[in-house]
Design an enzyme around this catalytic site. Structure first.
Site, PDB file in Angstrom:
ATOM      1  N   GLY A  10      91.124  15.033   1.781  1.00  0.00           N
ATOM      2  CA  GLY A  10      90.700  16.280   1.654  1.00  0.00           C
ATOM      3  C   GLY A  10      90.481  16.348  -0.186  1.00  0.00           C
ATOM      4  CB  THR A 125      98.038  16.107  -1.454  1.00  0.00           C
ATOM      5  OG1 THR A 125      97.804  16.932  -0.624  1.00  0.00           O
ATOM      6  CG2 THR A 125      99.041  15.090  -2.205  1.00  0.00           C
ATOM      7  CG  ASP A 127      99.107  19.456   1.786  1.00  0.00           C
ATOM      8  OD1 ASP A 127      98.922  20.778   2.147  1.00  0.00           O
ATOM      9  OD2 ASP A 127      99.102  18.736   2.422  1.00  0.00           O
ATOM     10  NE  ARG A 162      97.092  48.374   7.699  1.00  0.00           N
ATOM     11  CZ  ARG A 162      95.091  48.235   7.713  1.00  0.00           C
ATOM     12  NH1 ARG A 162      95.509  48.117   6.805  1.00  0.00           N
ATOM     13  NH2 ARG A 162      95.171  49.284   8.206  1.00  0.00           N
ATOM     14  CG  MET A 169      95.283  24.903   4.193  1.00  0.00           C
ATOM     15  SD  MET A 169      93.979  24.302   3.338  1.00  0.00           S
ATOM     16  CE  MET A 169      92.948  23.948   4.578  1.00  0.00           C
ATOM     17  NE  ARG A 171      97.691  17.956   8.238  1.00  0.00           N
ATOM     18  CZ  ARG A 171      96.406  16.974   7.631  1.00  0.00           C
ATOM     19  NH1 ARG A 171      95.548  17.299   8.748  1.00  0.00           N
ATOM     20  NH2 ARG A 171      96.028  16.239   7.180  1.00  0.00           N
ATOM     21  CD  GLU A 222      97.297  24.493   7.397  1.00  0.00           C
ATOM     22  OE1 GLU A 222      96.630  24.880   7.650  1.00  0.00           O
ATOM     23  OE2 GLU A 222      97.232  23.367   6.305  1.00  0.00           O
ATOM     24  CD  GLN A 274      95.263  27.391   0.388  1.00  0.00           C
ATOM     25  OE1 GLN A 274      96.875  27.876   0.322  1.00  0.00           O
ATOM     26  NE2 GLN A 274      94.995  27.699   1.843  1.00  0.00           N
TER      27      GLN A 274
HETATM   28  O1  F6P Z   1      96.025  17.682   3.288  1.00  0.00           O
HETATM   29  C1  F6P Z   1      95.379  18.447   2.676  1.00  0.00           C
HETATM   30  C2  F6P Z   1      95.224  19.630   3.736  1.00  0.00           C
HETATM   31  O2  F6P Z   1      94.674  21.179   2.769  1.00  0.00           O
HETATM   32  C3  F6P Z   1      96.077  20.483   4.081  1.00  0.00           C
HETATM   33  O3  F6P Z   1      96.876  21.331   3.750  1.00  0.00           O
HETATM   34  C4  F6P Z   1      95.054  20.581   5.381  1.00  0.00           C
HETATM   35  O4  F6P Z   1      96.163  21.167   6.074  1.00  0.00           O
HETATM   36  C5  F6P Z   1      94.344  19.698   5.846  1.00  0.00           C
HETATM   37  O5  F6P Z   1      93.952  19.295   4.116  1.00  0.00           O
HETATM   38  C6  F6P Z   1      93.067  20.234   6.159  1.00  0.00           C
HETATM   39  O6  F6P Z   1      92.093  19.689   6.737  1.00  0.00           O
HETATM   40  P1  F6P Z   1      90.453  19.459   6.433  1.00  0.00           P
HETATM   41  O7  F6P Z   1      89.672  20.134   5.099  1.00  0.00           O
HETATM   42  O8  F6P Z   1      89.708  18.136   6.823  1.00  0.00           O
HETATM   43  O9  F6P Z   1      90.454  20.667   7.243  1.00  0.00           O
END
Ligand code: F6P
Length: 342
Positions: A10, A125, A127, A162, A169, A171, A222, A274
């Site tokens: 990514g 990354t 993440d 609300r 993101m 994973r 997510e 993001q």
């Molecule tokens: O690995 C980074 C990330 O942004 C994750 O947080 C996310 O689940 C995934 O890539 C999304 O990947 P793609 O861009 O292939 O949908």
């Protein structure tokens, strides 16, 4: 000397500054740099572009990666590894800089240990889940964007009484969700690290907050697992990771809140919003430092190493120490967030 550079997995802000760092440090040593497009696919298929000083001007402020990226795994493609090795020879590369996360660097580690490829890794990354480095570029920018989104959602939450849920993101690791919740003063966070998140505990706390201020915010990663929620089957990428295209965890949380609390709730899913845009200054500096250091490691013939940020220093660590085990949110960190939810 001629070095090849690629960006895999990514994309994230900071990759372009890192490419700039590589190219400028190579120029400093009188070396040539060639870019391979679309991650490992570029080395398999020989997709290249020369990288000179003109190509890296104005790159510091640019999100994404000028080289393109993919989740191609040479170990999963017919003859993929042989093609990579052949292209390294045919393009006359003395070394390769592989920029990526766990997957891209996992391939780099195998090429080094199984085929003695002169390779150096640069971690990236959003993440922030790579072991052996304190932070990866991409993360700071992603958290800044997510905090901004949370604050925007909060306005509507206040106006309409609300509960607003922000899905971010992450994973397998909840660092983006956790930092966003702490920095953005959310009232709860749901992380992928929990085998099953404790929804009752969340609802109990939200009831208390809602009585006090008639609005509340929740950040959900997510990858969080919501008990009882129906999970649709997701596709897997070449590294065996689920591709979370549907991003529906936030909606599941909203459904539970509305059903159990009888309060209106809404979800904001920021997804790839993001992961792009201009890198923050932190990510620019970390990126360019990592690129420069990667070339320094090549000069010192420290192959099989990855650039790592340790405290304020950038140094070389074994790639094998960075891959294999993800750096996930520790109990100490989730306890910190829990303690702040009052
Ligand atoms: O690995 C980074 C990330 O942004 C994750 O947080 C996310 O689940 C995934 O890539 C999304 O990947 P793609 O861009 O292939 O949908």
């Amino acid at each position: 000397m001629k070095i090849g550079v690629l960006t895999g997995g990514g994309d994230c802000p900071g990759l372009n500054p890192a490419i700039r760092g590589v190219v400028l440090q190579a120029i400093h040593f009188g070396w040539e740099t060639v870019g391979f497009n679309e991650g490992w696919r570029g080395l398999i298929q020989g997709l290249t572009e020369p990288l000179d000083i003109h190509k890296v001007e104005g790159l510091m402020s640019k999100g994404g990666t000028m080289l393109g990226s993919s989740r191609t795994n040479p170990y999963k493609e017919e003859g993929g590894v042989d093609k990579v090795l052949k292209n390294i020879r045919e393009f006359g590369l003395d070394a390769v800089v592989a920029m990526g996360g766990e997957d891209t660097l996992g391939v780099a580690n195998k090429l080094y240990s199984e085929h003695q490829v002169n390779i150096v890794g640069v971690p990236k990354t959003m993440d922030n889940d790579l072991s052996a480095t304190d932070y990866t570029f991409g993360f700071d920018t992603a958290v800044n964007l997510a905090v901004n989104a949370l604050e925007v959602l909060r306005d509507t939450g206040k106006s309409h009484r609300r509960i607003m849920v922000l899905e971010v993101m992450g994973r397998h690791a909840g660092w983006v969700a956790l930092y966003t919740a702490i920095a953005g003063e959310a009232d709860w966070v749901l992380l992928p690290e929990d085998e099953e998140v404790d929804i009752d505990k969340m609802l109990e706390h939200l009831e208390k907050v809602y009585k006090r201020r008639r609005t509340a915010t929740v950040v959900v990663s997510e990858g969080a697992t919501i008990p009882g929620a129906h999970l649709k089957k997701e596709e897997l990428d070449e590294f065996g990771h689920m591709i979370l295209k549907r991003r529906e965890v936030g909606r599941q949380v909203v459904d539970i809140i509305e059903k159990k609390m009888k309060v209106e709730a809404r979800v904001g899913v920021i997804g790839h919003m993001q992961r792009g845009g201009p890198p923050t200054i932190f990510d620019r500096i970390l990126g360019v430092r990592a690129g420069v250091k990667a070339v320094d490691l090549i000069k010192e013939k420290q192959f099989g190493k990855m650039v790592a940020l340790k405290g304020t220093e950038v140094l070389g660590v074994d790639i094998k120490d960075a891959v294999g085990k993800l750096k996930t949110v520790t109990k100490e960190w989730s306890d910190l967030a829990l303690g702040l939810f009052k």
